[in-house]
Design a protein around this motif. Structure first.
Motif, PDB file in Angstrom:
ATOM      1  N   ASP A 539      23.318 -29.254   1.356  1.00 50.61           N
ATOM      2  CA  ASP A 539      23.333 -29.617  -0.059  1.00 50.61           C
ATOM      3  C   ASP A 539      23.593 -28.417  -0.959  1.00 50.61           C
ATOM      4  OD1 ASP A 539      22.926 -32.275   0.428  1.00 50.61           O
ATOM      5  OD2 ASP A 539      20.754 -32.208   0.129  1.00 50.61           O
ATOM      6  N   GLY A 540      23.601 -27.206  -0.384  1.00 47.99           N
ATOM      7  CA  GLY A 540      23.859 -26.013  -1.178  1.00 47.99           C
ATOM      8  C   GLY A 540      22.626 -25.246  -1.575  1.00 47.99           C
ATOM      9  N   LYS A 541      21.497 -25.579  -1.007  1.00 46.65           N
ATOM     10  CA  LYS A 541      20.261 -24.859  -1.316  1.00 46.65           C
ATOM     11  C   LYS A 541      20.053 -23.768  -0.253  1.00 46.65           C
ATOM     12  CE  LYS A 541      16.850 -27.106  -3.042  1.00 46.65           C
ATOM     13  NZ  LYS A 541      15.688 -28.009  -3.244  1.00 46.65           N
ATOM     14  N   THR A 542      19.854 -22.532  -0.708  1.00 43.07           N
ATOM     15  CA  THR A 542      19.629 -21.404   0.197  1.00 43.07           C
ATOM     16  C   THR A 542      18.139 -21.113   0.276  1.00 43.07           C
ATOM     17  OG1 THR A 542      21.772 -20.425  -0.365  1.00 43.07           O
ATOM     18  CG2 THR A 542      20.158 -18.997   0.690  1.00 43.07           C
ATOM     19  N   HIS A 543      17.597 -21.191   1.482  1.00 38.30           N
ATOM     20  CA  HIS A 543      16.182 -20.914   1.719  1.00 38.30           C
ATOM     21  C   HIS A 543      16.045 -19.493   2.262  1.00 38.30           C
ATOM     22  CE1 HIS A 543      15.643 -25.239   1.210  1.00 38.30           C
ATOM     23  NE2 HIS A 543      16.600 -25.413   2.112  1.00 38.30           N
ATOM     24  N   VAL A 544      15.110 -18.758   1.716  1.00 36.68           N
ATOM     25  CA  VAL A 544      14.851 -17.386   2.159  1.00 36.68           C
ATOM     26  C   VAL A 544      13.415 -17.312   2.662  1.00 36.68           C
ATOM     27  CG1 VAL A 544      14.923 -14.943   1.548  1.00 36.68           C
ATOM     28  CG2 VAL A 544      16.430 -16.558   0.362  1.00 36.68           C
ATOM     29  N   PHE A 545      13.240 -16.876   3.907  1.00 33.33           N
ATOM     30  CA  PHE A 545      11.896 -16.747   4.461  1.00 33.33           C
ATOM     31  C   PHE A 545      11.793 -15.464   5.266  1.00 33.33           C
ATOM     32  CE2 PHE A 545      14.431 -19.772   6.908  1.00 33.33           C
ATOM     33  CZ  PHE A 545      14.428 -19.220   8.179  1.00 33.33           C
ATOM     34  N   GLU A 546      10.587 -15.057   5.525  1.00 32.57           N
ATOM     35  CA  GLU A 546      10.346 -13.794   6.210  1.00 32.57           C
ATOM     36  C   GLU A 546      10.720 -13.889   7.688  1.00 32.57           C
ATOM     37  OE1 GLU A 546       6.350 -12.460   5.691  1.00 32.57           O
ATOM     38  OE2 GLU A 546       6.735 -11.624   3.692  1.00 32.57           O
ATOM     39  N   ASP A 547      11.197 -12.778   8.218  1.00 27.01           N
ATOM     40  CA  ASP A 547      11.376 -12.646   9.669  1.00 27.01           C
ATOM     41  C   ASP A 547      10.002 -12.319  10.239  1.00 27.01           C
ATOM     42  OD1 ASP A 547      12.140 -12.115  12.272  1.00 27.01           O
ATOM     43  OD2 ASP A 547      12.996 -10.148  11.810  1.00 27.01           O
ATOM     44  N   SER A 548       9.249 -13.393  10.529  1.00 30.50           N
ATOM     45  CA  SER A 548       7.838 -13.227  10.863  1.00 30.50           C
ATOM     46  C   SER A 548       7.389 -14.296  11.846  1.00 30.50           C
ATOM     47  CB  SER A 548       6.996 -13.309   9.578  1.00 30.50           C
ATOM     48  OG  SER A 548       5.626 -13.368   9.868  1.00 30.50           O
ATOM     49  N   ALA A 549       6.311 -14.003  12.551  1.00 34.24           N
ATOM     50  CA  ALA A 549       5.730 -14.960  13.488  1.00 34.24           C
ATOM     51  C   ALA A 549       5.011 -16.091  12.767  1.00 34.24           C
ATOM     52  CB  ALA A 549       4.769 -14.249  14.438  1.00 34.24           C
ATOM     53  N   GLU A 550       4.821 -15.972  11.452  1.00 33.75           N
ATOM     54  CA  GLU A 550       4.244 -17.033  10.644  1.00 33.75           C
ATOM     55  C   GLU A 550       5.248 -17.419   9.552  1.00 33.75           C
ATOM     56  OE1 GLU A 550       0.496 -15.832   9.113  1.00 33.75           O
ATOM     57  OE2 GLU A 550      -0.439 -15.614  11.089  1.00 33.75           O
ATOM     58  N   PHE A 551       5.364 -18.711   9.294  1.00 36.55           N
ATOM     59  CA  PHE A 551       6.330 -19.164   8.292  1.00 36.55           C
ATOM     60  C   PHE A 551       5.863 -18.790   6.900  1.00 36.55           C
ATOM     61  CE2 PHE A 551       7.848 -22.466   5.315  1.00 36.55           C
ATOM     62  CZ  PHE A 551       9.201 -22.193   5.396  1.00 36.55           C
ATOM     63  N   LYS A 552       6.722 -18.110   6.152  1.00 35.13           N
ATOM     64  CA  LYS A 552       6.450 -17.766   4.769  1.00 35.13           C
ATOM     65  C   LYS A 552       7.738 -17.899   3.979  1.00 35.13           C
ATOM     66  CE  LYS A 552       4.564 -14.262   1.657  1.00 35.13           C
ATOM     67  NZ  LYS A 552       4.001 -12.889   1.535  1.00 35.13           N
ATOM     68  N   LEU A 553       7.840 -18.985   3.219  1.00 41.01           N
ATOM     69  CA  LEU A 553       9.016 -19.229   2.400  1.00 41.01           C
ATOM     70  C   LEU A 553       8.941 -18.361   1.147  1.00 41.01           C
ATOM     71  CD1 LEU A 553      11.588 -20.993   2.034  1.00 41.01           C
ATOM     72  CD2 LEU A 553      10.151 -22.598   0.749  1.00 41.01           C
ATOM     73  N   LEU A 554       9.985 -17.570   0.921  1.00 35.81           N
ATOM     74  CA  LEU A 554      10.006 -16.663  -0.220  1.00 35.81           C
ATOM     75  C   LEU A 554      10.698 -17.272  -1.431  1.00 35.81           C
ATOM     76  CD1 LEU A 554      10.915 -13.368   1.696  1.00 35.81           C
ATOM     77  CD2 LEU A 554       8.652 -14.178   1.005  1.00 35.81           C
ATOM     78  N   ALA A 555      11.765 -18.051  -1.187  1.00 38.78           N
ATOM     79  CA  ALA A 555      12.497 -18.643  -2.301  1.00 38.78           C
ATOM     80  C   ALA A 555      13.445 -19.710  -1.789  1.00 38.78           C
ATOM     81  CB  ALA A 555      13.275 -17.577  -3.067  1.00 38.78           C
ATOM     82  N   SER A 556      13.813 -20.644  -2.674  1.00 42.55           N
ATOM     83  CA  SER A 556      14.853 -21.639  -2.412  1.00 42.55           C
ATOM     84  C   SER A 556      15.686 -21.764  -3.684  1.00 42.55           C
ATOM     85  CB  SER A 556      14.262 -22.997  -2.031  1.00 42.55           C
ATOM     86  OG  SER A 556      13.635 -22.936  -0.769  1.00 42.55           O
ATOM     87  N   SER A 557      16.993 -21.531  -3.558  1.00 40.01           N
ATOM     88  CA  SER A 557      17.870 -21.531  -4.726  1.00 40.01           C
ATOM     89  C   SER A 557      19.016 -22.503  -4.500  1.00 40.01           C
ATOM     90  CB  SER A 557      18.421 -20.119  -4.980  1.00 40.01           C
ATOM     91  OG  SER A 557      17.364 -19.184  -5.141  1.00 40.01           O
ATOM     92  N   ASP A 558      19.287 -23.337  -5.512  1.00 37.70           N
ATOM     93  CA  ASP A 558      20.280 -24.405  -5.388  1.00 37.70           C
ATOM     94  C   ASP A 558      21.555 -24.029  -6.124  1.00 37.70           C
ATOM     95  OD1 ASP A 558      21.589 -26.747  -4.950  1.00 37.70           O
ATOM     96  OD2 ASP A 558      20.076 -28.042  -5.879  1.00 37.70           O
ATOM     97  N   LEU A 559      22.711 -24.100  -5.415  1.00 35.53           N
ATOM     98  CA  LEU A 559      24.007 -23.831  -6.045  1.00 35.53           C
ATOM     99  C   LEU A 559      24.545 -25.032  -6.809  1.00 35.53           C
ATOM    100  CD1 LEU A 559      26.082 -21.761  -3.460  1.00 35.53           C
ATOM    101  CD2 LEU A 559      25.069 -20.983  -5.606  1.00 35.53           C
TER     102      LEU A 559
END
Length: 596
Positions: A539-559
């Motif tokens: 849909d054009g949304k870019t999800h940014v998360f940490e390279d980590s053993a635990e999920f941590k979403l940093l941001a989601s941005s929609d084009l």
């Protein structure tokens, strides 16, 4: 006194007679199965199905309903699954026939031993027709066994030589003879010369202040530099948006960058073009139409999901290579002048050709798995001449070749495909090893880092191997990607499934560390950039998360428009191709500080 020639106890004769009868019957049944399977291989070929062709034409025309599209995909999946099973069976049955005839032959021989003495060939000095009755009885049995044995060997050699490929036709260039280290991926790698083991990142990026020269990045492994990149953006407010430019022609190829220029392709059923934009202000610097002997991509009935310009380009310091759905390939300089162009041949397959080339030194490596002449091709970058070509007994796929790096396998090409994944020498295309793969609609490319490689194996599973000795470590079989190639960071791998589920897997053992379900599936592959994972959904949304053993979403941005390509990451900038526009996401220091 009996003969002093060796004999077996008579008590074994009933067992041997039963073994001979059963193995002989089994051999005959296997030969019949081979004949039937050969017939059904042609019937099961998805490319030859009238119903699938009709449904495919409706789907490509855009008139099909969602239910009809689902029906087509389901039928296509089942058809390919049955077809691949028949292909794999055509390789195994001759081996079983060979083993059965060998048991039959040995049993017959032992039966005559048990009757003592061993039958012998007639004495040459004996008049013709004076042979013993035992010898005369043995001849037709041995003759039948010999014929069956020879026929089984012939079928085995035919299956192994690639006779199961789709409508295989001889192609131009020299066919590379296969090596024979066995079919196991665990075959020991041979040595390669240092001059042939130049890694693409070192050979093709030197001298550039910012380059994203290949599909999936500088090394073709989904990894960008450790520079800081924008964490979030907003098209409506203009936050972190440097510019937004209209795309001149539709296409699904990913944008590539060399210094201050952005390259990508666009095409339809009438023309094919290469575009070059300025990274500083988003202006169109030049566009070149690629036309070869009046050939067009007309009547290919290509799905919109693939399009006529799905393969990404490949860049070197002074060249830009583009390939299209109709088999046209061209090499230009960075100013748009065409150095050479040629027609590789028919690139048709069920959904449209989508494999991206990669450059190593003076070689352009092309995975050309199509319905007519599936092959791996190396062309000379400076002239377009064919350096070598390896025939591949596979059905069409949409994966791209990967140049392995690190350890003893540097200078080797990993190529996914159905019904096998193979590794070849970069120097001359010799096959090093291969193993069976029945992954449906194979579009993911080999994923790797300096120590490991993750590739599809068997039926619907991903297996992890060491990249130097190619030793198996572990495999996974749930929430697998179908288009997005996995990312391997130093300790973890990330999988983006079409269902929208993203999984993080521990590379040390294959345990699932976490999974997270996003609302939309993925065609774009996850990219590791600046220590974070960036992933664009459809849909054009870019999800940014940490390279980590635990999920941590940093941001989601929609084009605000669909995205199926992979963004390009160069220092402080991210270039994203949407369905209608090209975006430059610009790094701002304040944004980076807030994300730390």
């Amino acid at each position: 006194m009996g003969s002093d020639k060796p004999s077996l106890p008579v008590v074994f004769r009933p067992f041997l007679i039963g073994l001979a009868a059963s193995s002989g019957l089994l051999a005959i049944l296997i030969l019949l199965a081979i004949a039937a399977n050969s017939f059904y291989v042609d019937k099961l070929n998805p490319a030859a199905s009238p119903l699938l062709k009709e449904l495919r034409a409706d789907a490509c025309s855009g008139t099909a309903s969602p239910q009809e599209l689902d029906k087509f995909r389901d039928m296509d999946f089942l058809s390919k699954k049955s077809f691949i099973r028949a292909l794999l069976l055509s390789r195994k049955l001759p081996l079983l026939a060979l083993a059965s005839f060998a048991i039959f032959f040995l049993s017959i021989h032992a039966i005559f031993l048990g009757k003592a003495p061993i039958p012998t060939l007639p004495d040459p000095s004996e008049p013709l027709g004076k042979s013993s009755d035992k010898n005369k009885a043995l001849y037709p049995i041995l003759a039948l066994a010999g014929i069956g044995l020879v026929f089984s060997i012939f079928l085995l050699l035919r299956a192994d030589s690639g006779a199961v490929s789709l409508d295989s036709e001889p192609g131009a260039g020299t066919q590379v003879e296969k090596n024979s280290p066995g079919n196991s991926l665990l075959s020991a790698p041979t040595n390669t010369t240092a001059s042939e083991a130049v890694h693409s990142q070192d050979a093709n990026i030197k001298g550039s202040s910012g380059a994203w020269p290949f599909f999936r990045g500088p090394s073709g492994n989904n990894i960008a530099s450790k520079d800081s990149f924008p964490l979030s953006w907003d098209v409506q407010s203009g936050k972190n948006i440097a510019w937004k430019s209209q795309i001149p022609k539709k296409g699904n190829s990913s944008p590539l960058v060399w210094d201050d220029k952005i390259f990508f392709t666009g095409a339809d059923n009438e023309s094919r073009e290469v575009f070059c934009f300025s990274i500083s202000d988003g202006s169109l610097l030049w566009r070149r139409e690629i036309e070869i002997d009046g050939k067009t991509a007309e009547n290919l009935n290509i799905f919109d999901d693939t399009g006529y310009a799905a393969p990404s380009m490949a860049l070197s310091p002074d060249r830009a290579v583009a390939i299209f759905a109709n088999g046209d390939i061209a090499c230009l300089d960075h100013s748009g002048n065409i150095f050479w162009k040629k027609y590789l041949g028919s690139a048709t397959n069920m959904y449209g050709y989508a494999s991206s080339p990669i450059i190593s030194g003076n070689k352009i490596l092309i995975q050309f798995d199509n319905e007519k002449d599936p092959s791996l091709i190396a062309l000379a970058l400076d002239s377009g001449d064919e350096l070598w070509k390896v025939k591949r007994a596979v059905i069409p796929s949409w994966a791209s070749p990967s140049i392995l790096a690190g350890g003893e396998v540097d200078g080797r090409i990993a190529v996914n495909g159905n019904p096998f994944v193979a590794i070849y020498e970069l120097k001359d295309g010799k096959e090093i090893s291969k193993f069976e793969c029945s992954f449906n609609d194979l579009a993911i490319s080999p994923a790797f880092n300096e120590k490991l490689i993750l590739i599809p194996e068997g039926g619907d599973k991903l297996s992890c191997f060491t990249s130097d000795k190619l030793e198996p470590l572990w495999h996974i079989s749930e929430d697998l990607p179908d288009v997005a190639t996995p990312l391997l960071s130093e300790f973890r791998t990330y999988l983006a499934a079409p269902s929208g589920i993203v999984s993080c897997i521990d590379l040390n053992g294959g345990a699932k560390l976490w999974s997270h379900e996003f609302g939309t599936g993925f065609y774009s592959s996850p990219i590791l950039a600046g220590g974070r994972v960036y992933l664009c959904d459809r849909d054009g949304k870019t999800h940014v998360f940490e390279d980590s053993a635990e999920f941590k979403l940093l941001a989601s941005s929609d084009l605000g428009e669909p995205v199926v390509s992979i963004p390009a990451f160069v220092p402080s900038k991210i270039i994203i191709r949407g369905s209608e526009h090209l975006f430059c996401i610009f790094f701002q220091a304040a944004d980076a500080q807030r994300s730390e």
